[in-house]
Scaffold this motif. Structure first.
Motif, short mmCIF file in Angstrom:
data_model
loop_
_atom_site.label_atom_id
_atom_site.label_comp_id
_atom_site.label_asym_id
_atom_site.label_seq_id
_atom_site.Cartn_x
_atom_site.Cartn_y
_atom_site.Cartn_z
N ARG A 161 2.88 3.46 8.80
CA ARG A 161 3.82 2.72 9.55
C ARG A 161 5.10 3.06 9.22
O ARG A 161 6.32 2.98 10.25
N SER A 162 5.54 3.76 8.41
CA SER A 162 6.93 4.18 7.67
C SER A 162 7.15 5.06 8.87
O SER A 162 8.61 5.41 9.17
N ASP A 163 6.62 5.94 9.48
CA ASP A 163 7.05 6.96 10.54
C ASP A 163 7.35 6.31 11.69
O ASP A 163 8.13 7.08 12.55
N PHE A 164 7.12 5.00 11.85
CA PHE A 164 7.46 4.33 13.19
C PHE A 164 8.48 3.43 13.00
O PHE A 164 8.74 2.15 13.40
N ALA A 165 8.98 3.17 11.67
CA ALA A 165 9.89 2.10 11.08
C ALA A 165 9.32 0.77 11.37
O ALA A 165 10.18 -0.19 11.72
N LEU A 166 7.98 0.51 10.97
CA LEU A 166 7.50 -0.87 11.17
C LEU A 166 7.41 -1.53 9.95
O LEU A 166 6.72 -0.84 8.85
N GLY A 167 7.98 -2.67 9.70
CA GLY A 167 7.97 -3.32 8.36
C GLY A 167 8.81 -2.59 7.34
O GLY A 167 8.45 -2.79 6.09
N THR A 168 9.98 -1.95 7.50
CA THR A 168 10.62 -1.27 6.52
C THR A 168 10.90 -2.28 5.54
O THR A 168 11.27 -1.76 4.23
N GLY A 169 11.08 -3.46 5.54
CA GLY A 169 11.30 -4.28 4.59
C GLY A 169 10.31 -4.87 3.74
O GLY A 169 10.48 -5.73 2.56
N PHE A 170 9.18 -4.34 3.87
CA PHE A 170 7.83 -4.76 3.03
C PHE A 170 7.47 -3.49 2.72
O PHE A 170 6.59 -2.59 3.35
N PRO A 171 7.49 -3.08 1.30
CA PRO A 171 7.05 -1.93 0.57
C PRO A 171 5.75 -1.99 0.58
O PRO A 171 5.01 -2.74 0.80
N ALA A 172 5.04 -0.58 0.31
CA ALA A 172 3.66 -0.15 0.30
C ALA A 172 3.01 -1.05 -0.61
O ALA A 172 1.72 -1.36 -0.38
N PRO A 173 3.27 -1.27 -1.78
CA PRO A 173 2.67 -2.48 -2.62
C PRO A 173 2.08 -3.69 -1.82
O PRO A 173 1.18 -4.35 -2.20
N MET A 174 3.17 -4.13 -1.15
CA MET A 174 2.98 -5.34 -0.43
C MET A 174 2.07 -5.22 1.00
O MET A 174 1.03 -5.92 0.92
N ILE A 175 2.42 -4.14 1.81
CA ILE A 175 1.49 -3.72 2.87
C ILE A 175 1.30 -2.44 2.83
O ILE A 175 2.34 -1.59 2.93
N SER A 176 0.18 -1.88 2.77
CA SER A 176 -0.11 -0.40 2.82
C SER A 176 0.85 0.37 3.85
O SER A 176 0.95 -0.19 5.09
#
Length: 189
Positions: A161-176
């Protein structure tokens, strides 16, 4: 001049007998799903309920197939209205600004009987990235209701999701960061 005429004649004869079949997904028997891991302990899944897929191929085993997909971002459904509304917001998909998700294949590579690697460009939230997904061709049958040929495919893979700037305010420990994609479909000509 005579050689050019012969070459053109052979080309036109060869292409005249090549038929490209166009297949469209049967919406009642197709699904576009995704899964993320929440807090590292549970998986949360959802679907996009409004999407269209077109497959074009001139080969009966689909080894030359091309795929295009268009999905309505606002059709996201995780069974929780509050979460769906958040996913439609600018924090994630920004459905008002980016109403469609798109995929267009750029290549297909056979891995053996009915198994392929499908390469293509995926566009989410206005960002296009190349992806490679696993594709299984599940065969063709005559649909007993419509009497038309019906082909089945299953697509799976993982995107970030980081490749597409989806949920940038939610780090991987919260949402993979990894999002598992799984699509199943029936297609008719």
């Amino acid at each position: 001049m005579k050689k050019v005429a012969i070459i053109l004649s052979v080309f036109f004869l060869a292409t005249a007998f090549t038929t490209v079949a166009v297949w469209k997904n049967d919406k009642a028997h197709s699904q576009l799903a995704f899964t993320v891991t929440h807090l590292g302990v549970s998986d949360v899944s959802g679907t996009f309920n409004d999407f269209d897929v077109e497959v074009k191929s001139s080969k009966p085993d689909f080894r030359d197939a091309s795929f295009t997909l268009s999905a309505k971002t606002a059709s996201i459904d995780t069974r929780i209205e509050m979460r769906d509304n958040h996913l439609k917001s600018a924090d994630f998909f920004d459905a008002a600004k980016y109403p469609e998700i798109a995929f267009k294949s750029t290549g297909i590579k056979s891995l053996g009987k009915n198994k392929y690697k499908l390469s293509g460009d995926l566009t989410l939230k206005g960002i296009t990235k190349p992806v490679v997904l696993d594709l299984v061709y599940r065969g063709i049958i005559e649909n007993p209701m419509s009497k038309k040929p019906t082909a089945g495919f299953q697509l799976s893979g993982i995107i970030k999701r980081s490749d597409f700037a989806l949920g940038t305010g939610f780090p991987a420990p919260m949402i993979s960061d990894e999002v598992v994609i799984k699509a199943d479909g029936e297609f008719a000509q």
